[in-house]
Design an enzyme around this catalytic site. Structure first.
Site, PDB file in Angstrom:
ATOM      1  N   GLY A 231       0.817  -1.214   0.000  1.00 37.25           N
ATOM      2  CA  GLY A 231       0.000   0.000   0.000  1.00 37.25           C
ATOM      3  C   GLY A 231       0.848   1.260   0.000  1.00 37.25           C
ATOM      4  CB  CYS A 232       3.766   2.258   1.998  1.00 31.97           C
ATOM      5  SG  CYS A 232       2.933   2.089   3.602  1.00 31.97           S
ATOM      6  CB  THR A 233       5.122   0.389  -2.903  1.00 38.34           C
ATOM      7  OG1 THR A 233       6.078  -0.041  -1.918  1.00 38.34           O
ATOM      8  CG2 THR A 233       5.792   0.505  -4.253  1.00 38.34           C
TER       9      THR A 233
END
Length: 160
Positions: free
Chosen positions: A45-47
């Site tokens: 998700g962060c990527t």
């Protein structure tokens, strides 16, 4: 601390960036900016979120809006994350969790019945005077950067 509301002052901060500089609220005076808080470098998700903000960075810059990702990861981890995905957003390391706590996004979470502390994915749009324009809580990464850009465009357009 609780998440600031629209119209409230952005909390003060001084955090190291992945390029080695220190970014402070005072250094951003006169410039609108986005703070997007995320849990951990190089997770799915962060990527996704970082890549989507990177894809729109020129449009944010054209509006005079800087974009900063903030997580408790170290500057070294941020550098590896930035280089691996060719990220163009600024990544700020909040290892002491001072800004995360000031924004109320360092919170107790639960996964599979296990409780732990972590970052609740949250984004704040801050105006050139250092005031919160809008906050997005419990963000879903996919498509979020475009939503923030749209808000920045409508926020900037009266001044254009």
């Amino acid at each position: 601390m609780s998440i600031p509301n629209a119209g409230q002052e952005c909390p003060d901060f001084a955090l190291p960036e992945s390029d080695g500089s220190i970014v402070t609220k005072a250094s951003l005076k006169g410039r609108a900016f986005v703070l997007y808080f995320y849990p951990k470098d190089d997770t799915s998700g962060c990527t996704t979120e970082a890549i989507e903000f990177t894809a729109l960075i020129r449009q944010f810059e054209a509006l005079g809006v800087s974009v900063f990702g903030v997580s408790p990861d170290s500057v070294q981890k941020h550098c590896r994350f930035r280089d691996k995905h060719d990220l163009k957003v600024h990544l700020l390391a909040d290892e002491d969790k001072n800004l995360l706590q000031a924004f109320g996004v360092w919170a107790e979470k639960s996964m599979y019945g296990r409780k732990y502390w972590g970052v609740e994915r949250t984004t704040a749009l801050i105006d050139a005077d250092g005031r919160v324009v809008r906050v997005w809580q419990k963000v879903k990464a996919g498509g979020h950067a475009a939503e923030v850009l749209e808000a920045a465009q409508s926020f900037k357009s009266p001044q254009a």
